[in-house]
Design a protein around this motif. Structure first.
Motif, short mmCIF file in Angstrom:
data_model
loop_
_atom_site.label_atom_id
_atom_site.label_comp_id
_atom_site.label_asym_id
_atom_site.label_seq_id
_atom_site.Cartn_x
_atom_site.Cartn_y
_atom_site.Cartn_z
N TYR A 9 -6.69 -8.42 -7.73
CA TYR A 9 -6.00 -7.58 -6.99
C TYR A 9 -5.20 -8.39 -5.90
CZ TYR A 9 -8.02 -3.08 -8.06
OH TYR A 9 -8.43 -1.86 -8.87
N LEU A 10 -5.82 -9.54 -5.39
CA LEU A 10 -5.43 -10.29 -4.31
C LEU A 10 -3.98 -11.05 -5.08
CD1 LEU A 10 -8.69 -11.69 -2.86
CD2 LEU A 10 -6.76 -10.44 -1.62
N PRO A 29 -0.53 -8.08 -6.21
CA PRO A 29 -0.36 -7.03 -5.00
C PRO A 29 0.16 -5.73 -5.73
CG PRO A 29 0.30 -8.97 -4.27
CD PRO A 29 0.11 -9.45 -5.82
N ARG A 89 -5.08 -1.12 -3.39
CA ARG A 89 -3.98 -1.29 -3.75
C ARG A 89 -2.86 -1.54 -2.27
NH1 ARG A 89 -4.66 2.66 -7.18
NH2 ARG A 89 -3.23 4.12 -6.01
N SER A 121 -3.59 -4.81 -0.82
CA SER A 121 -3.03 -6.12 -1.50
C SER A 121 -1.51 -6.10 -1.40
CB SER A 121 -3.45 -5.91 -2.94
OG SER A 121 -2.93 -4.87 -3.54
N LYS A 122 -1.04 -4.96 -1.10
CA LYS A 122 0.36 -4.90 -0.91
C LYS A 122 0.67 -5.43 0.54
CE LYS A 122 1.59 -1.11 -3.86
NZ LYS A 122 2.24 0.39 -3.84
N LYS A 123 -0.22 -5.01 1.58
CA LYS A 123 -0.21 -5.52 2.78
C LYS A 123 -0.22 -7.06 3.03
CE LYS A 123 -1.81 -5.03 7.71
NZ LYS A 123 -3.35 -4.32 8.17
N ARG A 124 -1.03 -7.56 1.92
CA ARG A 124 -1.07 -8.97 2.11
C ARG A 124 -0.07 -9.59 1.56
NH1 ARG A 124 -2.34 -12.49 -2.27
NH2 ARG A 124 -3.32 -14.42 -1.49
N LYS A 125 0.70 -9.02 0.58
CA LYS A 125 2.07 -9.52 0.07
C LYS A 125 3.05 -9.45 1.11
CE LYS A 125 5.46 -9.22 -3.63
NZ LYS A 125 6.01 -8.19 -4.98
#
Length: 316
Positions: A58-59, A62, A307, A310-314
Motif C-alpha cells: 500500500y505504501l 498509493p 487507500r 496512502s494517497k495522502k502520502r503521495k
C-alpha cells in the motif's frame, strides 16, 4: 527496483537467495481490484509477515485497491501427516486438502501465496516416505489451483532453528531446496523465504551466539516475520526493502507508514477468523470471529481508510 504501471502490474523476480538458485525471469501479477489469498499454517495465521507485506505494498503503490484474505490455519499440513499424540492427543493435525476445494470455490481468489513445510515433516528426522507425502501434497495443491487458472506463488517454509534440532533443520533445508528446484523443473513460481532467514540467523550468530529468529525454533518473532516479508516483497519486486534491519526501521522511515501498518493489522484481524469459520476447518480451539458479512463490511471500511492514507502520502 520495480517500475509499477498505472494498472498496478508487479514484475515478480525469483531467486532471492543467490547462493541457492539463479535469478529468474520476471512475470506480471495484477493487484488492483484483485483478491489475494494467503494459505499456510500457524505462521501465516499469526499474520505478521502478511501484514508487513500488505502495508508495504500500500505504501509503495498509493491508492491500490486490493483485498487480502488470510486463511492460515495453526497445526495444518499439506502432507496430511500428523505425529502420534499431537496436541496432547486431543486432535490430529488438520490437512489442507480437507478444505482446499471449499477455499477455492468460496473465496475465488485472483492470486494465492502458499507457505507449507514447517509442520509437514512432523518434527522428525528426514524420511523418504514423509518427504514423498510433502511433495505429493504440494503437487496436489499446485494442480488444483492451476486447473482453475489461478496464479500461485509458493513460499519456501521458514527456517527451523538448528540449535533446537539440527536434524529437523536439515529436513526444512531439504524441503525448501526441492520446492526451489520446481522453478526450473516444472516452471513453478517460487519465492524463497527459507534461505534468506537462514542467512540472517547464521550471520547474526557470529557476533551474538544467543540470537534467535524464533524463540521456540518454529514460530518466528517479529524480526523473523520481517525477514520473511522482505524476502516476499523483494520476490515480487514491488518495493525496495533491503537494508532495513527491522520493521520499525522501514515503517518509521515512510511517511504515514506506522498508520498504514496499524490499519492493515486492524483490517486483517477483523476478517481472518470470520473467513476461517465461514470456510470451515477441522482445527479445534479457533476463534469464530464476527459474521462474515459484518467482517467484509468492516474490511471495506478499513481498506478505504488505508487507500486514503496512502494517497495522502503521495500528495505529501
Amino acid at each position: 527496483m520495480l517500475l509499477l504501471r498505472t494498472s498496478f502490474f508487479i514484475l515478480v523476480w525469483m531467486g532471492l537467495s543467490l547462493s541457492q538458485s539463479p535469478a529468474q525471469s520476471p512475470y506480471a501479477v495484477e493487484l488492483n481490484g484483485k483478491r489475494v489469498l494467503f494459505i499456510g499454517n500457524s505462521i501465516t495465521y499469526a499474520a505478521h509477515y502478511v501484514d508487513y507485506t500488505l502495508a508495504a505494498l500500500y505504501l509503495e503503490n498509493p491508492g491500490v485497491n486490493m483485498e487480502a484474505i488470510n486463511l492460515g490455519l495453526p497445526s495444518e499440513t499439506a502432507s496430511g501427516l500428523s505425529e502420534p499424540g499431537h496436541a496432547g492427543g486431543s486432535f490430529p493435525r488438520p490437512n489442507l486438502h480437507d478444505r482446499l476445494d471449499r477455499i477455492l470455490e468460496i473465496v475465488k481468489p485472483d492470486l494465492i501465496f502458499s507457505c507449507y513445510g514447517m509442520n509437514d515433516g512432523i518434527y522428525l528426522p528426514l524420511d523418504e516416505e514423509r518427504f514423498a507425502r510433502y511433495r505429493e501434497g504440494i503437487q496436489l495443491l499446485h494442480n488444483k489451483v492451476i486447473e482453475k487458472s489461478i496464479p500461485l506463488i509458493h513460499l519456501t517454509p521458514p527456517v527451523f532453528d538448528p540449535k533446537k534440532d539440527p536434524a529437523y533443520a536439515d529436513v526444512l533445508d531439504t524441503y525448501s531446496k526441492w520446492l526451489l528446484s520446481q522453478r526450473e523443473e516444472s516452471q513453478w513460481r517460487v519465492i524463497d523465504l527459507h534461505f534468506p532467514m537462514k542467512d540472517v540467523l547464521l550471520e547474526r550468530r557470529q557476533t551474538d551466539p544467543d540470537f534467535v529468529l524464533a524463540e521456540d525454533a518454529i514460530h518466528p518473532n517479529h524480526l523473523g516475520h520481517w525477514v520473511m516479508a522482505q524476502a516476499l516483497l523483494q520476490g515480487v519486486g514491488a518495493v525496495t526493502v533491503k537494508g532495513y534491519d527491522s520493521p520499525d526501521a522501514y515503517f518509521f522511515s515512510k511517511p504515514l507508514g506506522q498508520e498504514v501498518l496499524a490499519l492493515v493489522r486492524k483490517e486483517q484481524s477483523a476478517t481472518k477468523d470470520a473467513w476461517l469459520t465461514h470456510i470451515g476447518h477441522e482445527r479445534p480451539g479457533m476463534k469464530e470471529g464476527m459474521p462474515l458479512k459484518q467482517a467484509i463490511k468492516e474490511s471495506k471500511r478499513l481498506r478505504k481508510q488505508i487507500r486514503s492514507l496512502s494517497k495522502k502520502r503521495k500528495v505529501n
